[in-house]
Design an enzyme around this catalytic site. Sequence first.
Site, PDB file in Angstrom:
ATOM      1  N   TYR A  72       0.880  -1.049   0.118  1.00 44.68           N
ATOM      2  CA  TYR A  72       0.213  -0.185   0.135  1.00 44.68           C
ATOM      3  C   TYR A  72       0.816   1.151  -0.144  1.00 44.68           C
ATOM      4  CZ  TYR A  72      -3.923   2.904   1.057  1.00 44.68           C
ATOM      5  OH  TYR A  72      -4.853   3.857   1.090  1.00 44.68           O
ATOM      6  N   ASP A 125      -9.767  17.783 -25.172  1.00 45.24           N
ATOM      7  CA  ASP A 125     -11.327  17.960 -24.688  1.00 45.24           C
ATOM      8  C   ASP A 125     -11.448  17.711 -22.981  1.00 45.24           C
ATOM      9  OD1 ASP A 125     -10.735  15.457 -25.480  1.00 45.24           O
ATOM     10  OD2 ASP A 125     -12.834  14.677 -25.739  1.00 45.24           O
ATOM     11  N   ALA A 217       0.826  13.769 -22.996  1.00 49.31           N
ATOM     12  CA  ALA A 217       0.425  12.472 -23.363  1.00 49.31           C
ATOM     13  C   ALA A 217       1.310  11.808 -24.380  1.00 49.31           C
ATOM     14  CB  ALA A 217      -1.037  12.608 -23.838  1.00 49.31           C
TER      15      ALA A 217
HETATM   16  N1  F0G Z   1      -4.472  15.160 -22.851  1.00 50.74           N
HETATM   17  C1  F0G Z   1      -4.312  14.733 -24.340  1.00 50.74           C
HETATM   18  C2  F0G Z   1      -3.386  15.393 -25.058  1.00 50.74           C
HETATM   19  C3  F0G Z   1      -4.977  13.451 -24.665  1.00 50.74           C
HETATM   20  O1  F0G Z   1      -5.028  13.118 -25.883  1.00 50.74           O
HETATM   21  C4  F0G Z   1      -5.857  12.759 -23.521  1.00 50.74           C
HETATM   22  C5  F0G Z   1      -6.528  11.651 -24.035  1.00 50.74           C
HETATM   23  C6  F0G Z   1      -5.798  13.175 -22.320  1.00 50.74           C
HETATM   24  C7  F0G Z   1      -5.023  14.518 -21.901  1.00 50.74           C
HETATM   25  C8  F0G Z   1      -6.638  12.455 -21.282  1.00 50.74           C
HETATM   26  O2  F0G Z   1      -5.921  11.258 -20.751  1.00 50.74           O
HETATM   27  O3  F0G Z   1      -7.559   9.540 -21.625  1.00 50.74           O
HETATM   28  O4  F0G Z   1      -5.695   8.970 -19.909  1.00 50.74           O
HETATM   29  O5  F0G Z   1      -7.775  10.515 -19.433  1.00 50.74           O
HETATM   30  N2  F0G Z   1      -6.708  11.323 -25.173  1.00 50.74           N
HETATM   31  C9  F0G Z   1      -7.583  10.154 -25.739  1.00 50.74           C
HETATM   32  C10 F0G Z   1      -7.606  10.201 -27.271  1.00 50.74           C
HETATM   33  C11 F0G Z   1      -8.582   9.686 -25.228  1.00 50.74           C
HETATM   34  O6  F0G Z   1      -8.156   9.359 -27.903  1.00 50.74           O
HETATM   35  O7  F0G Z   1      -6.942  11.173 -27.797  1.00 50.74           O
HETATM   36  P1  F0G Z   1      -6.702   9.985 -20.284  1.00 50.74           P
END
Ligand code: F0G
Length: 458
Positions: A72, A125, A217
Site C-alpha cells: 500500500y 477535450d 500524453a
Molecule cells: N491530454 C491529451 C493530449 C490526450 O490526448 C488525452 C487523451 C488526455 C489528456 C486524457 O488522458 O484519456 O488518460 O484520461 N486522449 C485520448 C485520445 C482519449 O483518444 O486522444 P486520459
Amino acid sequence: MELPFAESYKIKMVETIRRSTRKEREVWLKEAYNNLFNLRSEYVYIDLLTDSGTGAMSDKQWSEMMVGDESYAGASSYLKMKAVIKELFGFNDFLPTHQGRAAENVLFSLLVKNGDIVPGNSHFDTTKGHIEFRHAHAVDCTIDEAFHPTQYHPFKGNLDLNKLEAVLKNNPIEKVPFIVVTLTCNSSGGQPVSMQNLKEVYGMAKKYGTRVIFDSARFAENAYFIKIREDGFQAKTIKEIVKEMYTYADAMTMSSKKDAIVNMGGFIGFSDRKMYEEASVYNIMFEGFVTYGGMSGRDMNALTQGLLEGTEFDYLETRIKQVEYLGESLKRFGVPLLEPFGGHAIFLDAKRFLPEIPKEEYIAQTLAVEIYLEGGVRGVEIGTLLADRDPETRENRYPEMELVRLALPRRVYTNSHMDYIAATVANVFERRNDITKGLKILKEAPIMRHFTVELERV
Ligand code: F0G
C-alpha cells in the site's frame, strides 16, 4: 540496393480480429445510434478510435508486471517510477493517477478557480472539460497555420506568442494560474511544438509571473519531431531532448496510455515541492495514497519500463513511419488530409471530403460513419460534436476544422492493415458525391457529449 525501412520489433503474441459484412455493419450502426463509441469492439475490424491504452506491451513490460510490488505504501514499484521520472523529466516529485484526466482533476482542483483563464494550444477535450467544469475559461492561442489543413509548418502545435501575451497582459495575472502546452497537440492534428516555442512560452510565463504545465500524453513523439525537424537537435538522443523540453515546465500531467505504452495509468510531475504537497491532498481523496494513486504496483512497473522504451529513437521511428505510410497511401488516392501528418494519427479533412454536407449536420461524424460502413474501420470525429456547446449560450461551437482522426495504436497493426484502411477510405472517397445528407442529434449529455450522443440520419 539500399535496404528498405522495417519495423524495430517482431511479434510474439497475436490477437484474432474478424471482418464483417456491410449488411451486418448497417444493423450494428443503427443499434449504436450512429455513435461509434457505442459499437462493440468485436464489430470493428480495424480499430483506430484511439491510440490511448490500445498499444501492445513489450516482453520486458510484461515481465515487469510479474515483479510489481503491491504494498500500500512505499512500494518499490513507486520508487522505480519516481527514479525514471526524475531521470527523464528532471522532476523530483510525482503523484501516480489512474489516467490523464485524473491527473488533470487532481492538479486543477488545486490550481483552477471560478473565473480563471487558462491559455494553451488547442486544449484537449478532457483538459478543457476540467477547466470549464470549474467555471474557468480555456483560451486557444495556437498559431493560425494550425487551422489551415494544407499549409505546411513544421510545428503546427506552437503557441502564438502575440495571442498568449494579449491574454497575460489583459487579465490580472492571479486569474491565470498556468499556461497549458499540449505535446503533441492532439486537437490540432497531433502536431508538435518546437523547443524554441517551449522556451519562449516559458520565458513569457515567468515574465508575467505564472506557471507552465505540459499536457504530456505524446511528449516522446513531440521530441522525435524536434530531433528530425528543428535545427540543432539532430545529434541529440530523444532522452536528451525530453530532458531539455521539461526545463521549460513547472509541472506535467501525463496520460501514460499513449507514450508510456500501457493500457491504463497516469501521473503528475512537479518541480515545486509545495505544489506537490498541496496536490497530494486531492490525490489521496480522488485517486489513492501518494505512492500508488489509482495504480497497482505491476502497472507502475510496466509504465516505468514503457517510459524508457517509448523514448527510444528506433521505436519512435517505426511508429511515426507507419503513420506516414498510411498518410502517403491515402494521399496517392487523392484523399484530403491534414498536413504535415501527425505523430499518432492521420486526420482526414472532412470539409473538403464531403463539401455538400452543411456544418449543422456533423460533417466529420458523417464521414466517420461512412468509413465504418465501408470497411469496419473505426475512426473518431474531431469536429462539432467534440467541440460541444458553449457553456454559457448552449449554442453549438463550430470548430474551424472538421476532422476524422485515424489514430494508430502503438505496435499493434501491420502495414497490410494500413493498405486495407487506405482502400476503405479511398472507396468512400470514390462515392463521396452520393453522400449528401448528414446526421442530427436525438439525445446528448450536458458535457463531453460525443461519448454518448445518439444520432440519426437526416
Ligand atoms: N491530454 C491529451 C493530449 C490526450 O490526448 C488525452 C487523451 C488526455 C489528456 C486524457 O488522458 O484519456 O488518460 O484520461 N486522449 C485520448 C485520445 C482519449 O483518444 O486522444 P486520459
